[in-house]
Design a protein around this motif. Structure first.
Motif, PDB file in Angstrom:
ATOM      1  N   SER A 156      45.994  50.462  50.143  1.00  0.00           N
ATOM      2  CA  SER A 156      45.643  49.348  51.037  1.00  0.00           C
ATOM      3  C   SER A 156      45.730  48.028  50.274  1.00  0.00           C
ATOM      4  CB  SER A 156      44.218  49.535  51.566  1.00  0.00           C
ATOM      5  OG  SER A 156      43.277  49.320  50.526  1.00  0.00           O
ATOM      6  N   LEU A 157      45.737  46.937  51.031  1.00  0.00           N
ATOM      7  CA  LEU A 157      45.765  45.609  50.411  1.00  0.00           C
ATOM      8  C   LEU A 157      44.551  45.410  49.506  1.00  0.00           C
ATOM      9  CD1 LEU A 157      46.867  43.388  53.446  1.00  0.00           C
ATOM     10  CD2 LEU A 157      48.304  44.388  51.666  1.00  0.00           C
ATOM     11  N   LYS A 158      43.416  45.865  49.980  1.00  0.00           N
ATOM     12  CA  LYS A 158      42.173  45.721  49.215  1.00  0.00           C
ATOM     13  C   LYS A 158      42.226  46.550  47.922  1.00  0.00           C
ATOM     14  CE  LYS A 158      37.187  45.687  49.810  1.00  0.00           C
ATOM     15  NZ  LYS A 158      36.072  45.844  50.733  1.00  0.00           N
ATOM     16  N   GLU A 159      42.772  47.767  47.995  1.00  0.00           N
ATOM     17  CA  GLU A 159      42.896  48.601  46.791  1.00  0.00           C
ATOM     18  C   GLU A 159      43.823  47.952  45.763  1.00  0.00           C
ATOM     19  OE1 GLU A 159      42.367  53.128  48.551  1.00  0.00           O
ATOM     20  OE2 GLU A 159      44.298  52.115  48.834  1.00  0.00           O
ATOM     21  N   ILE A 160      44.940  47.415  46.231  1.00  0.00           N
ATOM     22  CA  ILE A 160      45.886  46.744  45.334  1.00  0.00           C
ATOM     23  C   ILE A 160      45.228  45.519  44.706  1.00  0.00           C
ATOM     24  CG2 ILE A 160      48.091  45.524  45.196  1.00  0.00           C
ATOM     25  CD1 ILE A 160      48.991  47.320  47.606  1.00  0.00           C
ATOM     26  N   SER A 161      44.554  44.742  45.533  1.00  0.00           N
ATOM     27  CA  SER A 161      43.858  43.548  45.073  1.00  0.00           C
ATOM     28  C   SER A 161      42.868  43.889  43.962  1.00  0.00           C
ATOM     29  CB  SER A 161      43.135  42.895  46.250  1.00  0.00           C
ATOM     30  OG  SER A 161      42.276  41.878  45.821  1.00  0.00           O
ATOM     31  N   SER A 162      42.091  44.914  44.196  1.00  0.00           N
ATOM     32  CA  SER A 162      41.076  45.326  43.228  1.00  0.00           C
ATOM     33  C   SER A 162      41.706  45.831  41.927  1.00  0.00           C
ATOM     34  CB  SER A 162      40.200  46.410  43.852  1.00  0.00           C
ATOM     35  OG  SER A 162      39.280  46.897  42.915  1.00  0.00           O
ATOM     36  N   GLU A 163      42.710  46.680  42.053  1.00  0.00           N
ATOM     37  CA  GLU A 163      43.343  47.273  40.877  1.00  0.00           C
ATOM     38  C   GLU A 163      44.065  46.231  40.014  1.00  0.00           C
ATOM     39  OE1 GLU A 163      46.639  50.690  39.853  1.00  0.00           O
ATOM     40  OE2 GLU A 163      45.342  50.990  41.593  1.00  0.00           O
ATOM     41  N   LEU A 164      44.725  45.270  40.664  1.00  0.00           N
ATOM     42  CA  LEU A 164      45.483  44.262  39.928  1.00  0.00           C
ATOM     43  C   LEU A 164      44.671  43.007  39.625  1.00  0.00           C
ATOM     44  CD1 LEU A 164      48.959  44.466  41.711  1.00  0.00           C
ATOM     45  CD2 LEU A 164      48.198  45.610  39.609  1.00  0.00           C
ATOM     46  N   GLN A 165      43.453  42.961  40.172  1.00  0.00           N
ATOM     47  CA  GLN A 165      42.548  41.823  39.986  1.00  0.00           C
ATOM     48  C   GLN A 165      43.196  40.514  40.450  1.00  0.00           C
ATOM     49  OE1 GLN A 165      41.257  42.081  35.889  1.00  0.00           O
ATOM     50  NE2 GLN A 165      39.805  43.697  36.383  1.00  0.00           N
ATOM     51  N   ILE A 166      43.748  40.579  41.680  1.00  0.00           N
ATOM     52  CA  ILE A 166      44.305  39.406  42.346  1.00  0.00           C
ATOM     53  C   ILE A 166      43.742  39.384  43.765  1.00  0.00           C
ATOM     54  CG2 ILE A 166      46.412  39.281  40.959  1.00  0.00           C
ATOM     55  CD1 ILE A 166      47.909  40.727  43.189  1.00  0.00           C
ATOM     56  N   SER A 167      43.815  38.241  44.432  1.00  0.00           N
ATOM     57  CA  SER A 167      43.265  38.148  45.782  1.00  0.00           C
ATOM     58  C   SER A 167      44.140  38.913  46.782  1.00  0.00           C
ATOM     59  CB  SER A 167      43.156  36.685  46.213  1.00  0.00           C
ATOM     60  OG  SER A 167      44.448  36.148  46.448  1.00  0.00           O
ATOM     61  N   VAL A 168      43.537  39.271  47.904  1.00  0.00           N
ATOM     62  CA  VAL A 168      44.277  39.927  48.984  1.00  0.00           C
ATOM     63  C   VAL A 168      45.395  39.003  49.469  1.00  0.00           C
ATOM     64  CG1 VAL A 168      44.132  40.805  51.348  1.00  0.00           C
ATOM     65  CG2 VAL A 168      42.375  41.428  49.686  1.00  0.00           C
ATOM     66  N   ASN A 169      45.125  37.708  49.507  1.00  0.00           N
ATOM     67  CA  ASN A 169      46.145  36.739  49.919  1.00  0.00           C
ATOM     68  C   ASN A 169      47.355  36.771  48.969  1.00  0.00           C
ATOM     69  OD1 ASN A 169      47.026  34.582  51.684  1.00  0.00           O
ATOM     70  ND2 ASN A 169      46.694  33.222  49.938  1.00  0.00           N
ATOM     71  N   THR A 170      47.095  36.897  47.680  1.00  0.00           N
ATOM     72  CA  THR A 170      48.179  36.985  46.699  1.00  0.00           C
ATOM     73  C   THR A 170      48.969  38.276  46.889  1.00  0.00           C
ATOM     74  OG1 THR A 170      46.941  35.626  45.129  1.00  0.00           O
ATOM     75  CG2 THR A 170      48.726  36.965  44.226  1.00  0.00           C
ATOM     76  N   VAL A 171      48.278  39.365  47.194  1.00  0.00           N
ATOM     77  CA  VAL A 171      48.950  40.633  47.489  1.00  0.00           C
ATOM     78  C   VAL A 171      49.889  40.446  48.677  1.00  0.00           C
ATOM     79  CG1 VAL A 171      48.634  43.018  48.297  1.00  0.00           C
ATOM     80  CG2 VAL A 171      47.115  42.091  46.529  1.00  0.00           C
TER      81      VAL A 171
END
Length: 102
Positions: A60-75
């Motif tokens: 999910s967008l949230k999982e990617i955001s968390s794992e890469l330590q970037i905002s959901v908007n950046t994802v």
């Protein structure tokens, strides 16, 4: 029969690019998958990583955001850029192959 990974890539082609996977045209489908892999490999590193996490790993967008330590908007921005760049690469290569098939 396609492997689970190949099926996911085929679904990715259809949903991400709106490309028809060709029904019984197994060889053309394999060509599409190879072209897609090359398109993804051409992406900038972070963009490529986000696209693979979302569409090949199903995160999910949230999982990617968390794992890469970037905002959901950046994802979302990476996904949009990846889609645009990959679409252009894939479309150009698949269009050329259709011309050659005629």
């Amino acid at each position: 029969s396609l492997s689970k990974n190949a099926k996911r890539k085929t679904e990715f082609l259809h949903h991400y690019f709106g490309l028809d996977t060709g029904g019984d045209e197994y060889l053309f489908r394999e060509y599409q998958l190879t072209t897609l892999e090359r398109a993804i490999d051409q992406l900038p590193e972070k963009c490529r990583e986000v696209v693979k996490m979302k569409f090949l790993l199903g995160q999910s967008l949230k999982e990617i955001s968390s794992e890469l330590q970037i905002s959901v908007n950046t994802v979302q921005n990476h996904l949009a850029r990846g889609k645009s760049l990959s679409f252009n690469y894939t479309r150009n290569n698949l269009t050329q192959s259709k011309v050659c098939k005629s």
